[in-house]
Design a protein around this motif. Structure first.
Motif, short mmCIF file in Angstrom:
data_model
loop_
_atom_site.label_atom_id
_atom_site.label_comp_id
_atom_site.label_asym_id
_atom_site.label_seq_id
_atom_site.Cartn_x
_atom_site.Cartn_y
_atom_site.Cartn_z
N PHE A 75 0.83 -1.19 0.00
CA PHE A 75 0.00 0.00 0.00
C PHE A 75 0.87 1.25 0.00
O PHE A 75 2.03 1.22 0.45
CB PHE A 75 -0.91 0.04 1.23
N ASP A 114 -6.51 2.30 2.30
CA ASP A 114 -6.26 1.39 1.18
C ASP A 114 -6.90 0.02 1.37
O ASP A 114 -6.76 -0.85 0.50
CB ASP A 114 -4.75 1.20 0.97
N GLY A 116 -10.41 -0.71 3.15
CA GLY A 116 -11.83 -0.61 2.88
C GLY A 116 -12.64 -1.87 3.07
O GLY A 116 -13.37 -2.30 2.17
N ASN A 132 -11.56 -4.63 0.05
CA ASN A 132 -11.24 -3.73 -1.06
C ASN A 132 -9.81 -3.24 -0.91
O ASN A 132 -9.54 -2.26 -0.21
CB ASN A 132 -12.21 -2.54 -1.07
N TYR A 133 -8.88 -3.93 -1.54
CA TYR A 133 -7.46 -3.59 -1.41
C TYR A 133 -7.02 -2.69 -2.56
O TYR A 133 -7.23 -3.01 -3.73
CB TYR A 133 -6.61 -4.86 -1.41
N GLN A 134 -6.39 -1.55 -2.21
CA GLN A 134 -5.88 -0.60 -3.20
C GLN A 134 -4.35 -0.64 -3.18
O GLN A 134 -3.71 0.13 -2.46
CB GLN A 134 -6.40 0.81 -2.89
N THR A 135 -3.78 -1.55 -3.94
CA THR A 135 -2.33 -1.71 -3.93
C THR A 135 -1.66 -0.69 -4.85
O THR A 135 -2.29 -0.13 -5.75
CB THR A 135 -1.94 -3.13 -4.39
N ARG A 141 -1.10 -7.61 -7.27
CA ARG A 141 -2.22 -7.52 -6.33
C ARG A 141 -2.78 -8.90 -6.00
O ARG A 141 -3.21 -9.16 -4.87
CB ARG A 141 -3.32 -6.65 -6.93
#
Length: 363
Positions: A75, A114, A116, A132-135, A141
């Motif tokens: 992240f 990041d 969620g 909800n992963y925002q890499t 990912r």
């Protein structure tokens, strides 16, 4: 004879390299991290090499401690290990896994923008834990989602003192493959939907009502110090819920839709009162289970076949179309026709319905 899988068993070196991408972007030397984890550096990026479940635990902790980051550099914003300790403390005092899950999700959402996480109740089917992963750019990912799911599965199993009985996983990524034949998702012992719309774990209600058997940070640290094997398949006997469901499904296949608890208890070599008690300890009700299994099969026929609604009712033992509609509406909250119209274009639900129908279709 088929071709033998190439390379050593376990997570292959290519995947190991992907796990180290976040650390590399932060300036860490991957070979040093491997040595610190007691892993031969020659595994790095090498499909012919592999690591086992204990080595994976050591590697993850090596990355986390070197970066002081729970999320191993995947992240944009680092999440310090001290925050992870605080998160654990926030739910270790909880009574049940369901309570701990909700507390953990609230804390996790506050830790990092990041992540969620969210939860969604699945009518008659448990609880879906959405991640909800925002890499960051430059990392894989898919490997991160997998390793986080492994961590969640192992942690929650440890909390209740037995393996989780997951209803299923949803994964946005395609099915991964390795030349050595290692199946990364086999350890979850549940159906997995790949190319899904979200990344999520689906829990059984019986697990969510299970009481926590571990409640201290010291016990948590001892667990990791023992280097648990994260690739080991769970060794467990069937729960009363699983055994009861199996008998009910067999009875339904034989056309017995209102089989009494006395009949099921006799098949399981127990007493009706005892069976109800044991099911209650797992958060289940015999009547609810019998109704749910019938409702799940009805929903599967609606989405995974073109069978007319009236015919579905007859297949499921309803002598009158109106009776089927009333019962289905009580279970699903809407009529059979409304359910089919609403969900027939939902690829995820149609896929799950197809799997269920293939498994439980009546002869």
């Amino acid at each position: 004879m088929g071709k033998e899988p190439a390379g050593k068993p376990g997570l292959d070196g290519e995947a190991v390299g992907q796990l180290l991408q976040g650390a590399v972007l932060k300036g860490a030397d991957p070979l040093v991290l491997l040595r610190e984890a007691g892993i031969d550096p020659s595994v790095y990026g090498n499909r012919e090499e592999g690591i086992d479940g204990r080595a994976l635990v050591r590697l993850i902790r090596s990355i986390q401690f070197r970066l002081d980051d729970v999320y191993m550099g995947f992240f944009a914003q680092r999440c310090r290990l001290a925050l992870e300790t605080e998160r654990l403390l926030s739910f270790l005092h909880c009574t049940t896994l369901g309570e701990a899950l909700r507390v953990s999700i609230r804390f996790t959402g506050a830790m990092s923008a990041d992540v969620g996480p969210d939860v969604r109740e699945e009518h008659g089917a448990g609880l879906k834990h959405i991640c909800n992963y925002q890499t960051v750019a430059g990392v894989d990912r898919d490997i991160f989602v997998w390793v986080r799911f492994v961590w969640i599965y192992r942690l929650f199993s440890w909390l209740i003192g037995r393996p989780l009985a997951l209803r299923g996983l949803c994964v946005r990524a395609p099915r991964p493959s390795q030349e050595n034949g290692f199946d990364r998702y086999a350890l979850f012992c549940c159906p997995v939907q790949f190319d899904a719309e979200v990344d999520a774990l689906s829990y059984e209600w019986s697990d969510l009502t299970a009481r926590l058997v571990h409640n201290t940070i010291s016990a948590y640290n001892d667990y990791y110090a023992a280097e648990p094997d994260w690739f080991a398949l769970p060794d467990r006997g069937q729960s009363w819920r699983e055994r009861t469901e199996q008998v009910l499904v067999d009875c339904q296949r034989a056309g017995h839709w209102s089989v009494p608890v006395e009949t099921v208890a006799a098949r399981l070599r127990t007493r009706p009162r005892r069976l109800r008690h044991d099911l209650a300890l797992e958060g289940e009700s015999f009547q609810d289970m019998r109704t749910r299994l019938r409702g799940e099969l009805a929903a599967a026929y609606l989405l995974a076949s073109d069978t007319p609604i009236t015919q579905i009712g007859f297949i499921l033992g309803f002598s009158e179309p109106g009776s089927f509609s009333r019962q289905f509406c009580a279970w699903a909250g809407m009529s059979p026709s409304a359910y089919r119209t609403k969900n027939m274009h939902d690829a995820a639900k149609v896929s799950a319905a197809t799997v269920l129908l293939n498994h439980r279709r009546l002869p």
